[in-house]
Write an enzyme that holds these catalytic residues in place. Structure first.
Site, PDB file in Angstrom:
ATOM      1  N   ARG A  20       0.848  -1.205   0.000  1.00  0.00           N
ATOM      2  CA  ARG A  20       0.000   0.000   0.000  1.00  0.00           C
ATOM      3  C   ARG A  20       0.882   1.253   0.000  1.00  0.00           C
ATOM      4  NH1 ARG A  20      -3.266  -3.270  -0.561  1.00  0.00           N
ATOM      5  NH2 ARG A  20      -3.453  -2.059  -2.446  1.00  0.00           N
ATOM      6  N   HIS A  60      -7.257   7.664  11.698  1.00  0.00           N
ATOM      7  CA  HIS A  60      -6.934   6.240  11.602  1.00  0.00           C
ATOM      8  C   HIS A  60      -5.434   5.985  11.519  1.00  0.00           C
ATOM      9  CE1 HIS A  60     -11.312   5.466  10.020  1.00  0.00           C
ATOM     10  NE2 HIS A  60     -11.263   5.818  11.287  1.00  0.00           N
ATOM     11  N   THR A 105     -16.282  10.002   1.680  1.00  0.00           N
ATOM     12  CA  THR A 105     -16.362   8.942   2.691  1.00  0.00           C
ATOM     13  C   THR A 105     -17.726   8.274   2.632  1.00  0.00           C
ATOM     14  OG1 THR A 105     -16.213   8.385   5.045  1.00  0.00           O
ATOM     15  CG2 THR A 105     -16.932  10.632   4.523  1.00  0.00           C
ATOM     16  N   SER A 106     -17.712   6.950   2.811  1.00  0.00           N
ATOM     17  CA  SER A 106     -18.967   6.193   2.731  1.00  0.00           C
ATOM     18  C   SER A 106     -19.791   6.344   4.008  1.00  0.00           C
ATOM     19  CB  SER A 106     -18.672   4.717   2.457  1.00  0.00           C
ATOM     20  OG  SER A 106     -17.812   4.200   3.455  1.00  0.00           O
ATOM     21  N   ALA A 151     -14.250  14.862  -6.013  1.00  0.00           N
ATOM     22  CA  ALA A 151     -13.603  15.785  -5.079  1.00  0.00           C
ATOM     23  C   ALA A 151     -12.950  16.971  -5.800  1.00  0.00           C
ATOM     24  CB  ALA A 151     -12.567  15.029  -4.262  1.00  0.00           C
ATOM     25  N   ASN A 155     -19.487  13.783  -2.893  1.00  0.00           N
ATOM     26  CA  ASN A 155     -19.340  12.345  -3.115  1.00  0.00           C
ATOM     27  C   ASN A 155     -20.177  11.987  -4.341  1.00  0.00           C
ATOM     28  OD1 ASN A 155     -19.413   9.467  -2.922  1.00  0.00           O
ATOM     29  ND2 ASN A 155     -19.135   9.578  -0.704  1.00  0.00           N
TER      30      ASN A 155
HETATM   31  N1  APR Z   1     -14.506  12.080  -5.099  1.00  0.00           N
HETATM   32  C1  APR Z   1     -15.249  12.016  -3.969  1.00  0.00           C
HETATM   33  N2  APR Z   1     -15.683  10.855  -3.447  1.00  0.00           N
HETATM   34  C2  APR Z   1     -15.354   9.722  -4.088  1.00  0.00           C
HETATM   35  C3  APR Z   1     -14.592   9.713  -5.282  1.00  0.00           C
HETATM   36  C4  APR Z   1     -14.167  10.972  -5.799  1.00  0.00           C
HETATM   37  N3  APR Z   1     -13.445  11.086  -6.928  1.00  0.00           N
HETATM   38  N4  APR Z   1     -14.435   8.431  -5.669  1.00  0.00           N
HETATM   39  C5  APR Z   1     -15.063   7.659  -4.776  1.00  0.00           C
HETATM   40  N5  APR Z   1     -15.649   8.422  -3.809  1.00  0.00           N
HETATM   41  C6  APR Z   1     -16.428   8.009  -2.640  1.00  0.00           C
HETATM   42  C7  APR Z   1     -17.192   6.713  -2.780  1.00  0.00           C
HETATM   43  O1  APR Z   1     -18.462   6.937  -3.395  1.00  0.00           O
HETATM   44  C8  APR Z   1     -17.350   6.245  -1.338  1.00  0.00           C
HETATM   45  O2  APR Z   1     -18.519   6.758  -0.736  1.00  0.00           O
HETATM   46  O3  APR Z   1     -15.518   7.748  -1.584  1.00  0.00           O
HETATM   47  C9  APR Z   1     -16.123   6.874  -0.651  1.00  0.00           C
HETATM   48  C10 APR Z   1     -15.096   5.874  -0.192  1.00  0.00           C
HETATM   49  O4  APR Z   1     -15.646   5.068   0.810  1.00  0.00           O
HETATM   50  P1  APR Z   1     -14.762   3.991   1.582  1.00  0.00           P
HETATM   51  O5  APR Z   1     -13.986   3.200   0.599  1.00  0.00           O
HETATM   52  O6  APR Z   1     -15.655   3.249   2.507  1.00  0.00           O
HETATM   53  O7  APR Z   1     -13.709   4.897   2.390  1.00  0.00           O
HETATM   54  P2  APR Z   1     -13.830   5.594   3.797  1.00  0.00           P
HETATM   55  O8  APR Z   1     -15.200   6.110   4.057  1.00  0.00           O
HETATM   56  O9  APR Z   1     -12.709   6.550   3.901  1.00  0.00           O
HETATM   57  O10 APR Z   1     -13.550   4.372   4.767  1.00  0.00           O
HETATM   58  C11 APR Z   1     -13.444   4.572   6.137  1.00  0.00           C
HETATM   59  O11 APR Z   1     -12.766   2.293   6.425  1.00  0.00           O
HETATM   60  O12 APR Z   1     -11.539   0.257   6.306  1.00  0.00           O
HETATM   61  C12 APR Z   1     -11.567   1.559   6.528  1.00  0.00           C
HETATM   62  O13 APR Z   1      -9.896   2.408   7.878  1.00  0.00           O
HETATM   63  C13 APR Z   1     -10.391   2.448   6.555  1.00  0.00           C
HETATM   64  O14 APR Z   1     -10.315   4.827   6.864  1.00  0.00           O
HETATM   65  C14 APR Z   1     -11.014   3.778   6.222  1.00  0.00           C
HETATM   66  C15 APR Z   1     -12.432   3.632   6.740  1.00  0.00           C
END
Ligand code: APR
Length: 237
Positions: free
Chosen positions: A66, A115, A183-184, A226, A208
């Site tokens: 990573r 994190h 973020t999801s 973004a 998002n």
């Molecule tokens: N711009 C904005 N958002 C985006 C883009 C983009 N270009 N591409 C994807 N996304 C969105 C997706 O639609 C999704 O909702 O980013 C989000 C990513 O979600 P996750 O993969 O779940 O990431 P995150 O919310 O940061 O996860 C939280 O989970 O396992 C862990 O520790 C890890 O910090 C992480 C935590």
């Protein structure tokens, strides 16, 4: 999609709250979106203390990869916009779930890493933390004491550092502009931050391309990427 420009100076306390989607346009894969890491790898095998204890080398190989991949990526214009606003504004804070250091690489200084960081290692028995910044490959996999070093990041079932969450809570409770990017909204306690900002009376904006679990908490929602939305939201360059 029409984006209404915001003047950062209309807000005294600004929080940019970021997740994996913020780094996606830099080429860092997300966790749950399309091509997400947890679709390809089982977190039970790579991202929890039990996995590390049963096969530390396998877990370290995964996290080392990573880092190697993250180093090939560069911050994008969205990161630069946030750093530029911070440079000229008295109170801008990034609160990120990302461990890749991309905000700092683009010049942001006020960054809370909820994190942890892929660029720090922690001794699994002494708990001491050291930076490991130079290369993608780890400079050491074992501490001088002989124990394995683990990435200083939050794995599944790990507790967040209470000093870090206390700082984040305090900052969010004062925010009057809260911009969530990529973020999801499924991982707690971070998933509760939009609600916290809303209760503090902040204007809450979500950027998002997809709906998130916390979309109901936002006053304004931009279903876009973004870099594109930030570029229209803040005319800083
Ligand atoms: N711009 C904005 N958002 C985006 C883009 C983009 N270009 N591409 C994807 N996304 C969105 C997706 O639609 C999704 O909702 O980013 C989000 C990513 O979600 P996750 O993969 O779940 O990431 P995150 O919310 O940061 O996860 C939280 O989970 O396992 C862990 O520790 C890890 O910090 C992480 C935590």
């Amino acid at each position: 999609m029409e984006v209404e420009t915001l003047n950062p100076y209309d807000y005294s306390h600004i929080v940019f709250f970021t997740g994996a989607g913020m780094s996606a346009e830099s080429g860092v894969p997300t966790y749950r979106g399309r091509g997400g890491i947890w679709h390809k790898y089982k977190w039970e095998e790579y991202a929890c203390q039990e996995a590390f204890e049963s096969d530390p080398e396998k877990v370290l190989d995964f996290h080392e990869l990573r880092r190697i991949e993250a180093l090939k990526c560069k911050p994008h214009v969205g990161h630069e916009i946030i750093a530029e606003i911070e440079k000229n504004h008295p109170d801008v804070q990034v609160i990120t779930q990302n461990i890749d250091g991309m905000h700092q690489r683009s010049g942001s200084k006020n960054v809370i890493e909820l994190h942890g960081s892929a660029w720090r290692m922690r001794c699994s028995s002494e708990g001491t933390v050291r930076e490991d910044l130079k290369n993608g490959t780890y400079s050491n996999r074992k501490c001088e004491c002989g124990s394995w070093l683990r990435p200083d990041i939050i794995w599944f079932s790990d507790y967040l550092d209470p000093a870090v969450t206390a700082k984040a809570d305090k900052i969010i409770s004062k925010a009057n502009l809260f911009i969530s990017i990529g973020t999801s909204g499924v991982v707690w306690p971070a998933a509760g931050y939009p609600q916290m900002a809303r209760s503090a009376g902040a204007l809450c904006v979500e950027i998002n391309p997809e709906p998130s679990e916390q979309s109901d908490m936002y006053d304004i929602i931009y279903r876009g990427k973004a870099s594109e939305v930030l570029g229209e939201l803040f005319q800083v360059f």
